[in-house]
Design a protein around this motif. Structure first.
Motif, PDB file in Angstrom:
ATOM      1  N   TYR A   1       0.843  -1.207   0.000  1.00  0.00           N
ATOM      2  CA  TYR A   1       0.000   0.000   0.000  1.00  0.00           C
ATOM      3  C   TYR A   1       0.877   1.256   0.000  1.00  0.00           C
ATOM      4  CZ  TYR A   1      -3.411   3.440   1.653  1.00  0.00           C
ATOM      5  OH  TYR A   1      -4.208   4.557   1.782  1.00  0.00           O
TER       6      TYR A   1
ATOM      7  N   GLY B   1      -8.689   4.194  -4.597  1.00  0.00           N
ATOM      8  CA  GLY B   1      -8.569   2.751  -4.693  1.00  0.00           C
ATOM      9  C   GLY B   1      -8.218   2.233  -6.076  1.00  0.00           C
ATOM     10  N   PRO B   2      -8.971   2.602  -7.115  1.00  0.00           N
ATOM     11  CA  PRO B   2      -8.678   2.101  -8.463  1.00  0.00           C
ATOM     12  C   PRO B   2      -7.285   2.480  -8.965  1.00  0.00           C
ATOM     13  CG  PRO B   2     -10.903   2.988  -8.361  1.00  0.00           C
ATOM     14  CD  PRO B   2     -10.246   3.349  -7.065  1.00  0.00           C
TER      15      PRO B   2
ATOM     16  N   ARG C   1      -4.716   0.374  -7.143  1.00  0.00           N
ATOM     17  CA  ARG C   1      -4.779  -0.980  -7.693  1.00  0.00           C
ATOM     18  C   ARG C   1      -4.054  -1.058  -9.034  1.00  0.00           C
ATOM     19  NH1 ARG C   1      -9.127  -5.177  -7.298  1.00  0.00           N
ATOM     20  NH2 ARG C   1      -8.725  -6.677  -8.966  1.00  0.00           N
ATOM     21  N   ASN C   2      -4.278  -0.061  -9.857  1.00  0.00           N
ATOM     22  CA  ASN C   2      -3.620  -0.032 -11.166  1.00  0.00           C
ATOM     23  C   ASN C   2      -2.105   0.028 -11.025  1.00  0.00           C
ATOM     24  OD1 ASN C   2      -3.817   0.281 -14.177  1.00  0.00           O
ATOM     25  ND2 ASN C   2      -2.789   2.211 -13.696  1.00  0.00           N
TER      26      ASN C   2
ATOM     27  N   LEU D   1      -0.551  -7.278  -6.979  1.00  0.00           N
ATOM     28  CA  LEU D   1      -1.745  -7.494  -6.154  1.00  0.00           C
ATOM     29  C   LEU D   1      -2.125  -8.972  -6.109  1.00  0.00           C
ATOM     30  CD1 LEU D   1      -4.059  -6.114  -4.540  1.00  0.00           C
ATOM     31  CD2 LEU D   1      -5.341  -6.018  -6.694  1.00  0.00           C
TER      32      LEU D   1
ATOM     33  N   ILE E   1      -8.810  -0.676  -2.599  1.00  0.00           N
ATOM     34  CA  ILE E   1      -8.024  -1.330  -3.651  1.00  0.00           C
ATOM     35  C   ILE E   1      -8.785  -2.512  -4.244  1.00  0.00           C
ATOM     36  CG2 ILE E   1      -5.944  -2.721  -4.053  1.00  0.00           C
ATOM     37  CD1 ILE E   1      -4.460  -0.866  -2.149  1.00  0.00           C
ATOM     38  N   LEU E   2      -9.495  -3.244  -3.399  1.00  0.00           N
ATOM     39  CA  LEU E   2     -10.280  -4.378  -3.884  1.00  0.00           C
ATOM     40  C   LEU E   2     -11.679  -3.916  -4.269  1.00  0.00           C
ATOM     41  CD1 LEU E   2      -9.338  -7.168  -1.295  1.00  0.00           C
ATOM     42  CD2 LEU E   2      -8.200  -6.553  -3.433  1.00  0.00           C
ATOM     43  N   THR E   3     -12.300  -4.623  -5.209  1.00  0.00           N
ATOM     44  CA  THR E   3     -13.681  -4.325  -5.559  1.00  0.00           C
ATOM     45  C   THR E   3     -14.594  -4.815  -4.438  1.00  0.00           C
ATOM     46  OG1 THR E   3     -14.056  -6.443  -6.668  1.00  0.00           O
ATOM     47  CG2 THR E   3     -13.130  -4.646  -7.993  1.00  0.00           C
TER      48      THR E   3
ATOM     49  N   LEU F   1      -8.058 -13.398  -7.304  1.00  0.00           N
ATOM     50  CA  LEU F   1      -6.850 -12.983  -6.599  1.00  0.00           C
ATOM     51  C   LEU F   1      -6.130 -14.202  -6.037  1.00  0.00           C
ATOM     52  CD1 LEU F   1      -8.241  -9.833  -4.751  1.00  0.00           C
ATOM     53  CD2 LEU F   1      -6.851  -9.896  -6.825  1.00  0.00           C
TER      54      LEU F   1
END
Length: 287
Positions: A194, A210-211, A214-215, A221, A243-245, A268
């Motif tokens: 993170y 978050g997105p 994550r990218n 990840l 970060i997670l959906t 994941l």
């Protein structure tokens, strides 16, 4: 009347240096770097050490001359020529060694590449980052493995190092993949990732959400072992980052709450093995 050029020095090294500096016998020209510095050289010397130069000068797809080399700095190109000619030379710094490694890799000068590997060989934690980057970038498994060994033996210190926040995504993924890290709490691994993603966003001037995080993490990840975390810390420290959906978060949370009696649909990491097992058996080496 044409000016006469002669070599100076009595030893092979001295005369080789004079040969390079005077350009005597040169039959090719390079225009190097953004500053467009001119270098002259003898083709025979170049093709003796490099199949790339051989193809450039005598292959079917030979290049037009003079040859432009915009991707190598003049001082690095000069060091490469000094190696080829057999002159005295040295590594000015680790940064220049990395640049020289690029030149040696580009022109497939194996002996010079090996000298770069020897110079960049890691012996301490501070050495591993450059060694790992170069090892991955130029497909040098022995250099990469030497760095991974130090990471494996000093996992806690590695995780706390500020330098890890500036490595490439490929290297981060490489460290997380397999069992390179011996860390008992996977949450510590997630928190490092993170922080790494936050650092990338700050350096690139990206919005921190978050997105985007994550990218930036990308493939890394997929190597975080969420299934060995506790349900409370997963809710408090992972879900809150965004970060997670939502679907991934609920899927993993159901698995954790039901203590594994739940069929995951998430793509994941599905590993349920801690990076340091609790069973007392010796761990397998990292992959």
């Amino acid at each position: 009347m044409e000016q006469q050029v002669s070599l100076s020095g009595s030893t092979i090294n001295e005369r080789s240096q004079s040969l390079l500096e005077t350009g005597l016998g040169s039959n090719c020209i390079f225009i190097v770097g953004e500053s467009k510095v001119y270098f002259s050289a003898i083709k025979g010397f170049l093709i003796r050490v490099s199949p790339v130069f051989e193809r450039m000068f005598y292959g079917e797809l030979r290049e037009t001359e003079p040859t432009e080399v915009p991707d190598i700095e003049p001082d690095v190109f000069n060091t490469m020529l000094r190696f080829i000619y057999g002159c005295d030379w040295s590594f000015k710094s680790n940064a220049k060694a990395v640049e020289l490694c690029y030149a040696a890799h580009k022109y497939m000068i194996h002996d010079l590449l090996q000298r770069c590997v020897e110079h960049l060989w890691p012996t301490t934690i501070s050495d591993v980052w450059t060694a790992l980057e170069v090892g991955n970038l130029y497909s040098l498994p022995e250099l990469r493995d030497a760095a991974m060994k130090i990471i494996n033996e000093n996992s806690s210190a590695v995780l706390e190092s500020s330098d890890i926040l500036h490595i490439s995504q490929d290297c981060l993924t490489d460290i997380l993949r397999g069992n390179a890290l011996e860390i008992p709490n996977e949450m510590d691994v997630f928190k490092m990732c993170y922080k790494w993603a936050l650092t990338q966003c700050e350096q690139k001037g990206l919005a921190v959400d978050g997105p985007t995080l994550r990218n930036e993490l990308g493939e890394a990840l997929n190597h975080i072992r969420f299934l060995v975390m506790g349900s409370k810390e997963f809710v408090d420290d992972v879900i809150t980052t965004g970060i997670l959906t939502t679907e991934e978060s609920l899927d993993i949370l159901c698995f954790l709450v039901m203590e594994g009696r739940y069929c995951l649909s998430s793509k994941l990491c599905t590993s349920r093995e801690k990076r340091i097992p609790d069973d007392g058996f010796e761990r397998l080496p990292y992959l």
